[in-house]
Design a protein around this motif. Structure first.
Motif, mmCIF file in Angstrom:
data_model
loop_
_atom_site.group_PDB
_atom_site.id
_atom_site.type_symbol
_atom_site.label_atom_id
_atom_site.label_comp_id
_atom_site.label_asym_id
_atom_site.label_seq_id
_atom_site.Cartn_x
_atom_site.Cartn_y
_atom_site.Cartn_z
ATOM 1 N N SER A 172 -35.473 -13.373 16.031
ATOM 2 C CA SER A 172 -35.234 -12.261 16.941
ATOM 3 C C SER A 172 -33.827 -12.266 17.506
ATOM 4 C CB SER A 172 -36.255 -12.289 18.079
ATOM 5 O OG SER A 172 -36.126 -13.510 18.807
ATOM 6 N N SER A 173 -33.150 -13.434 17.491
ATOM 7 C CA SER A 173 -31.806 -13.499 18.035
ATOM 8 C C SER A 173 -30.742 -13.057 17.046
ATOM 9 C CB SER A 173 -31.498 -14.941 18.474
ATOM 10 O OG SER A 173 -31.557 -15.820 17.354
ATOM 11 N N GLN A 174 -31.106 -12.770 15.800
ATOM 12 C CA GLN A 174 -30.129 -12.320 14.833
ATOM 13 C C GLN A 174 -29.644 -10.925 15.181
ATOM 14 O OE1 GLN A 174 -31.964 -12.569 11.021
ATOM 15 N NE2 GLN A 174 -32.015 -14.811 10.997
ATOM 16 N N PRO A 175 -28.392 -10.643 14.919
ATOM 17 C CA PRO A 175 -27.882 -9.307 15.227
ATOM 18 C C PRO A 175 -28.561 -8.260 14.375
ATOM 19 C CG PRO A 175 -26.297 -10.552 13.935
ATOM 20 C CD PRO A 175 -27.381 -11.514 14.324
ATOM 21 N N SER A 176 -28.969 -7.204 15.020
ATOM 22 C CA SER A 176 -29.671 -6.136 14.316
ATOM 23 C C SER A 176 -28.676 -5.265 13.568
ATOM 24 C CB SER A 176 -30.454 -5.285 15.316
ATOM 25 O OG SER A 176 -29.564 -4.713 16.257
ATOM 26 N N SER A 177 -29.135 -4.726 12.441
ATOM 27 C CA SER A 177 -28.290 -3.843 11.653
ATOM 28 C C SER A 177 -28.312 -2.445 12.254
ATOM 29 C CB SER A 177 -28.788 -3.828 10.205
ATOM 30 O OG SER A 177 -30.154 -3.450 10.174
ATOM 31 N N SER A 178 -27.713 -1.516 11.561
ATOM 32 C CA SER A 178 -27.596 -0.158 12.082
ATOM 33 C C SER A 178 -28.982 0.468 12.241
ATOM 34 C CB SER A 178 -26.752 0.683 11.126
ATOM 35 O OG SER A 178 -27.343 0.698 9.841
ATOM 36 N N LYS A 179 -29.153 1.205 13.317
ATOM 37 C CA LYS A 179 -30.425 1.854 13.633
ATOM 38 C C LYS A 179 -30.374 3.307 13.173
ATOM 39 C CE LYS A 179 -32.615 -1.441 15.986
ATOM 40 N NZ LYS A 179 -33.968 -1.926 15.648
ATOM 41 N N VAL A 180 -31.351 3.701 12.404
ATOM 42 C CA VAL A 180 -31.485 5.082 11.965
ATOM 43 C C VAL A 180 -32.914 5.528 12.251
ATOM 44 C CG1 VAL A 180 -29.724 4.886 10.172
ATOM 45 C CG2 VAL A 180 -32.098 4.399 9.616
ATOM 46 N N GLN A 181 -33.077 6.828 12.312
ATOM 47 C CA GLN A 181 -34.403 7.387 12.575
ATOM 48 C C GLN A 181 -35.139 7.607 11.259
ATOM 49 O OE1 GLN A 181 -35.154 10.102 15.923
ATOM 50 N NE2 GLN A 181 -32.951 10.505 15.847
ATOM 51 N N MET A 232 -29.506 9.935 9.076
ATOM 52 C CA MET A 232 -28.371 9.025 9.253
ATOM 53 C C MET A 232 -27.462 9.432 10.405
ATOM 54 S SD MET A 232 -29.180 6.954 6.940
ATOM 55 C CE MET A 232 -30.119 6.881 5.415
ATOM 56 N N ARG A 233 -27.300 10.728 10.629
ATOM 57 C CA ARG A 233 -26.310 11.212 11.585
ATOM 58 C C ARG A 233 -26.918 11.761 12.875
ATOM 59 N NH1 ARG A 233 -21.383 11.932 9.174
ATOM 60 N NH2 ARG A 233 -20.799 13.381 10.824
ATOM 61 N N ARG A 234 -28.215 11.695 13.005
ATOM 62 C CA ARG A 234 -28.860 12.218 14.211
ATOM 63 C C ARG A 234 -28.944 11.118 15.254
ATOM 64 N NH1 ARG A 234 -32.274 16.733 15.148
ATOM 65 N NH2 ARG A 234 -33.520 16.491 17.032
ATOM 66 N N GLN A 235 -28.452 11.416 16.460
ATOM 67 C CA GLN A 235 -28.435 10.447 17.545
ATOM 68 C C GLN A 235 -29.610 10.621 18.502
ATOM 69 O OE1 GLN A 235 -26.366 7.980 17.455
ATOM 70 N NE2 GLN A 235 -25.160 8.782 15.729
ATOM 71 N N ASP A 236 -29.897 11.866 18.891
ATOM 72 C CA ASP A 236 -30.996 12.085 19.834
ATOM 73 C C ASP A 236 -32.330 11.908 19.109
ATOM 74 O OD1 ASP A 236 -30.249 14.249 18.290
ATOM 75 O OD2 ASP A 236 -31.248 15.694 19.602
ATOM 76 N N PRO A 237 -33.337 11.358 19.782
ATOM 77 C CA PRO A 237 -34.619 11.088 19.121
ATOM 78 C C PRO A 237 -35.354 12.367 18.759
ATOM 79 C CG PRO A 237 -34.770 10.629 21.470
ATOM 80 C CD PRO A 237 -33.324 10.893 21.188
ATOM 81 N N ILE A 238 -36.084 12.303 17.667
ATOM 82 C CA ILE A 238 -36.867 13.437 17.197
ATOM 83 C C ILE A 238 -38.186 13.471 17.958
ATOM 84 C CG2 ILE A 238 -37.939 14.492 15.179
ATOM 85 C CD1 ILE A 238 -35.940 13.018 13.463
ATOM 86 N N GLN A 239 -38.549 14.656 18.425
ATOM 87 C CA GLN A 239 -39.791 14.810 19.182
ATOM 88 C C GLN A 239 -40.965 14.934 18.213
ATOM 89 O OE1 GLN A 239 -39.826 14.439 22.414
ATOM 90 N NE2 GLN A 239 -37.583 14.319 22.519
ATOM 91 N N SER A 240 -41.337 13.796 17.624
ATOM 92 C CA SER A 240 -42.456 13.771 16.694
ATOM 93 C C SER A 240 -43.141 12.417 16.800
ATOM 94 C CB SER A 240 -41.969 14.010 15.259
ATOM 95 O OG SER A 240 -43.031 13.858 14.344
#
Length: 372
Positions: free
Chosen positions: A261-270, A201-209
């Motif tokens: 596809s034009s609908q607003p996207s919700s919060s992005k989490v990894q 939830m709180r990680r911003q940088d992408p995980i290298q996996s």
């Protein structure tokens, strides 16, 4: 204020011509007796109950399971149910247990059967994963052995080319062989597609996996349950079939809905899909894999020793690799737990429960210098 009043009275008594001096001689100051005990002067704060001091926890005694420095207070009257401190033995009370009648048990039988069916197969006392994998793999290898023996007994002379027989190309041995291959590939597919999802939830940088990805997380709606494996396989097969025919017939593929596809996207989490293999599938893969099934196809009366040696070496290699990898995962877990334990002992616990002591400082009016 009390000390100041005392000093004023003593000064008035020492003054000449006062009523306390009938002969005119100076009188020594006299401290009046007071039966009241001054808590702030005659009693130290250390002797009373402390509001800030703390006693350090004895970690060494807790780790070695030593007895506490205090004893359990004795009870004046022992409980009758425990029978403590009674010399004469007492007969145990016989409890009356109400049993169900035959009619009640017959009425409860359908609900009991439905309950056990809903709990299937968790309520079945199955053997351990190692024992089950060995039984299944042994049965599969023995079936392959019987198939190869049955095929080797059939004549393979040149005269068979001129004989016309009514044997079909699909017989019981072919069906048995297909079932064995299907079992091996199904076990592999279930083993490598068994994953567990974790959300950061709180990680911003992408995980290298390669198993990490960004997904939309809508907290207002309940998350839909994932589709089963056979539905996903059918969906992928239908997409591949439709795409091939559209490519052959030169038909443009379907476009996605623009409104969706034009609908607003919700919060992005990894989201991270972690592979969680089961013990039964892992042991069965090491004992009977698709490679073993293909090696049985090439086994004959001339090379069966080489094939047996090859299959045994493959099984040993897979078992050694799986055992070493499981030991590596456990060692990493031990290292991580020990690092967290040392961090708690050296950093968290000393700052979470610091040891405090009471220190009392007292003064007197005579020590105060009036600069005026």
């Amino acid at each position: 204020m009390a000390l100041r009043r005392l000093a004023q009275e003593n000064n008035a008594g020492m003054a000449p011509g006062s009523p306390n001096q009938p002969n005119g001689s100076p009188k020594q100051p006299k401290t009046p007796r007071n039966s009241r005990v001054s808590i702030g002067v005659y009693r130290s704060p250390v002797s009373g109950p402390s509001l800030s001091a703390s006693v350090p926890f004895d970690w060494e005694a807790a780790r070695s399971l030593q007895t506490p420095p205090y004893g359990t207070p004795l009870q004046r009257k022992a409980r009758k149910s425990m029978g403590v401190g009674m010399d004469t033995p007492r007969t145990q009370r016989k409890a009356v247990v109400r049993k169900k009648t035959l009619w009640q048990r017959m009425n409860d039988l359908p609900s009991s059967i439905a309950f056990h069916i809903s709990m299937f197969p968790q309520n079945v006392p199955l053997p351990s994963a190692r024992t089950s994998s060995r039984l299944i793999a042994g049965t599969a290898h023995f079936s392959h052995f019987l198939l190869r023996v049955d095929q080797s007994r059939k004549p393979s002379n040149w005269d068979d080319l001129y004989k016309e027989e009514d044997d079909h190309w699909v017989d019981w041995s072919t069906l048995m062989l297909l079932m064995l291959f299907a079992m091996a590939f199904t076990n592999v597919a279930y083993l490598f597609t068994r994953t567990r999802k974790y959300h950061f939830m709180r990680r911003q940088d992408p995980i290298q996996s390669p198993n990490a990805k960004f997904v939309s997380k809508d907290w207002d709606r309940s998350e839909a349950s994932p589709r089963p494996l056979w539905r996903r396989i059918l969906s992928l097969g239908w997409q591949g079939f439709s795409f091939s025919w559209r490519f052959l017939l030169n038909i443009t593929p379907k476009q996605k809905n623009a409104a969706a596809s034009s609908q607003p996207s919700s919060s992005k989490v990894q989201e991270l899909d972690v592979w969680t293999p089961g013990d039964l599938e892992l042991q069965l893969f090491s004992l009977y894999s698709p490679v073993h099934a293909f090696l049985w196809l090439g086994t004959g009366s001339n090379n069966w020793i080489v094939m047996m040696f090859t299959m045994g070496l493959l099984t040993i290699t897979l078992n050694a690799l799986i055992f070493s990898y499981q030991a590596l995962v456990k060692d990493k877990e031990y290292i991580a737990s020990e690092v967290l334990s040392e961090y708690n002992d050296k950093f968290v616990y000393p700052r979470l429960n610091p040891i405090r002591h009471d220190v009392g400082v007292m003064t007197h009016e005579s020590e105060i210098v009036n600069i005026w």
